[in-house]
Structures are given as structure tokens and as C-alpha cells.
Enzyme design. Structure first.
Site, PDB file in Angstrom:
ATOM      1  N   THR A  21      13.225 -53.909  17.603  1.00  0.00           N
ATOM      2  CA  THR A  21      13.006 -55.026  16.686  1.00  0.00           C
ATOM      3  C   THR A  21      13.848 -54.823  15.434  1.00  0.00           C
ATOM      4  O   THR A  21      14.780 -54.021  15.423  1.00  0.00           O
ATOM      5  CB  THR A  21      11.501 -55.188  16.368  1.00  0.00           C
ATOM      6  OG1 THR A  21      11.294 -56.435  15.708  1.00  0.00           O
ATOM      7  CG2 THR A  21      10.967 -54.060  15.491  1.00  0.00           C
ATOM      8  N   ASN A  22      13.545 -55.546  14.370  1.00  0.00           N
ATOM      9  CA  ASN A  22      14.223 -55.350  13.082  1.00  0.00           C
ATOM     10  C   ASN A  22      13.202 -55.558  11.976  1.00  0.00           C
ATOM     11  O   ASN A  22      12.041 -55.889  12.246  1.00  0.00           O
ATOM     12  CB  ASN A  22      15.409 -56.313  12.952  1.00  0.00           C
ATOM     13  CG  ASN A  22      14.961 -57.753  13.047  1.00  0.00           C
ATOM     14  OD1 ASN A  22      14.280 -58.264  12.167  1.00  0.00           O
ATOM     15  ND2 ASN A  22      15.310 -58.422  14.139  1.00  0.00           N
ATOM     16  N   ALA A  23      13.637 -55.385  10.726  1.00  0.00           N
ATOM     17  CA  ALA A  23      12.685 -55.338   9.603  1.00  0.00           C
ATOM     18  C   ALA A  23      12.419 -56.708   8.973  1.00  0.00           C
ATOM     19  O   ALA A  23      11.869 -56.787   7.873  1.00  0.00           O
ATOM     20  CB  ALA A  23      13.202 -54.369   8.537  1.00  0.00           C
TER      21      ALA A  23
END
Ligand code: C5P
Length: 213
Positions: A21-23
Site C-alpha cells: 500500500t502507500n501512506a
């Protein structure tokens, strides 16, 4: 008149408990949903997992993977006047999703990744008198890459911002219209930028807010 807004990150699962995923915090997309509602539009907010609550009054569709994001967006797209793609979508997913929890083998593990579907491009291909506004988060050759995305995804405008936008309260953006011309260069809170972007879309991509579309 209904706006479709995508927000937050997507997740791509390696197995039942692990994912890429990412932030992304979802703040930009949620601020856009609030601004659109405040301007009298109906909003369908399709969002990956985030820590913030969806604004009251929107149709909220929580999703996890890019495939779920695509399916949710395609379901509502025919009823929408346009889409703003603020989601930070994973570009790749593991080719194989293992069931259960993968075990350690004692050696290195190679992950094979394949591309995910491009949600905004799919909506752009299907659009009929609908607007498409994308975001481009770029770290190098920013404007050139943003213009390529604007054309490739059949966008009517693209919002160029930098990786510092991820998980931040503030943002600095360049709004580029469908001709590649700078329509705005704005810095401020994501709430302020959302208000200005919804106002610009109202004035340039659609008529005044009304219930009859
Ligand atoms: O990831 P990329 O820089 O191509 O994202 C540009 C725009 O396309 C963003 O608005 C993003 O939400 C959207 N996008 C998408 N589906 C993808 C990748 C990006 O909708 N798989």
C-alpha cells in the site's frame, strides 16, 4: 448532479494478512467530498482504508483493492456528472495472492508483480459528457508526466502535486486544463485547495449545481 470522488490508498494483498500500500491519508479526497457537498452537489465517495470519517451526506463506498475500486466506480459512473480521482492507487499487485498466511522458507522470497487496472483511464474511456479530473503525484519531469497522464486518461484537467502531499495537511498544486494550460497555482490547506478546485470545476467543466442531472 452527482460527483464521483476516489480517495485514500488501495491495498494489494500478498496473502490474507499482508498487503502492499502507500501512506495516503485520504485527506485531499475527503476535503473534495466535503467541498462538493457544501456546493450543493451529491457525492459518491469511493475510498480505500483511511483513519478519517467520511463527511455526512455522501454515499460512501469503502473498498480495499484496486479491483474493488474499479468495480465500485464503474457501477456508479453512468449516474455521475464527473469524477475526481484523488485516490493513491497501487500501480502493481502481487501476481499470486496466497491463501492464509505465507510461511517463512529460510531463504529469500521473490514477489512477482503485475499492473493493476487504471480506474481513471477506464472511466475516461467510458465517459459521455462527463468530466474527468485526475491527480498526478510526480517526483521528476513533473509537468511532462502530468501532461502525459492528462491525455492518456482522457482527463479534462489534472492536478499536479509532489510526494510531500502524501499524508500532509497542506498541499501545493498546479491545476492544468485540458489544453495543457496552467489554470491555477495554489498553496494552502487541503480544505482550501478542495474549495478552489470544486469552484473551478463548477465554473469550467459544468453548469451551476442543479438537481436535474
Ligand atoms: O498513479 P498515477 O500517477 O497514474 O495517477 C494519476 C491519476 O490516476 C490519479 O487521479 C489516480 O487516482 C488515478 N489512478 C487510477 N487508477 C490507477 C492509477 C491511477 O484511478 N490504477
Amino acid at each position: 448532479m452527482r460527483f464521483l470522488i476516489t480517495a485514500g490508498p488501495t491495498r494489494e494483498y500478498l496473502d490474507d494478512v499482508r498487503f502492499l500500500t502507500n501512506a495516503s491519508s485520504g485527506r485531499m479526497g475527503y476535503a473534495l467530498a466535503r467541498a462538493a457537498l457544501a456546493s450543493g452537489y451529491q457525492v459518491t465517495l469511493v475510498s480505500g482504508p483511511v483513519a478519517i470519517a467520511p463527511p455526512d451526506g455522501c454515499d460512501f463506498v469503502p473498498v480495499r483493492t484496486t479491483q474493488e475500486l474499479l468495480e465500485a466506480c464503474e457501477r456508479v459512473w453512468p449516474e455521475c456528472a464527473g469524477v475526481i480521482g484523488a485516490a493513491a492507487v497501487c500501480d502493481y499487485r502481487p501476481k499470486i495472492r496466497a491463501t492464509g498466511k505465507m510461511k517463512k522458507t529460510g531463504g529469500p522470497l521473490l514477489l512477482e508483480l503485475v499492473e493493476t487496472p487504471d480506474v481513471l483511464a477506464a472511466l475516461g474511456r467510458q465517459k459521455e459528457n462527463q468530466f474527468v479530473v485526475g491527480f498526478a503525484l510526480e517526483s521528476q519531469d513533473a509537468r511532462e508526466n502530468a501532461l502525459r497522464k492528462l491525455r492518456g486518461k482522457r482527463c479534462d484537467a489534472i492536478v499536479l502535486n509532489a510526494p510531500t502531499a502524501i499524508d500532509a495537511d497542506e498541499n501545493t498544486i498546479e491545476l492544468i486544463d485540458r489544453h495543457g494550460v496552467t489554470a491555477g497555482e495554489w498553496s494552502g490547506s487541503k480544505t482550501d485547495i478542495a474549495d478552489r478546485l470544486i469552484a473551478w470545476i463548477s465554473q469550467n467543466l459544468i453548469g451551476p449545481a442543479s438537481d436535474d442531472l
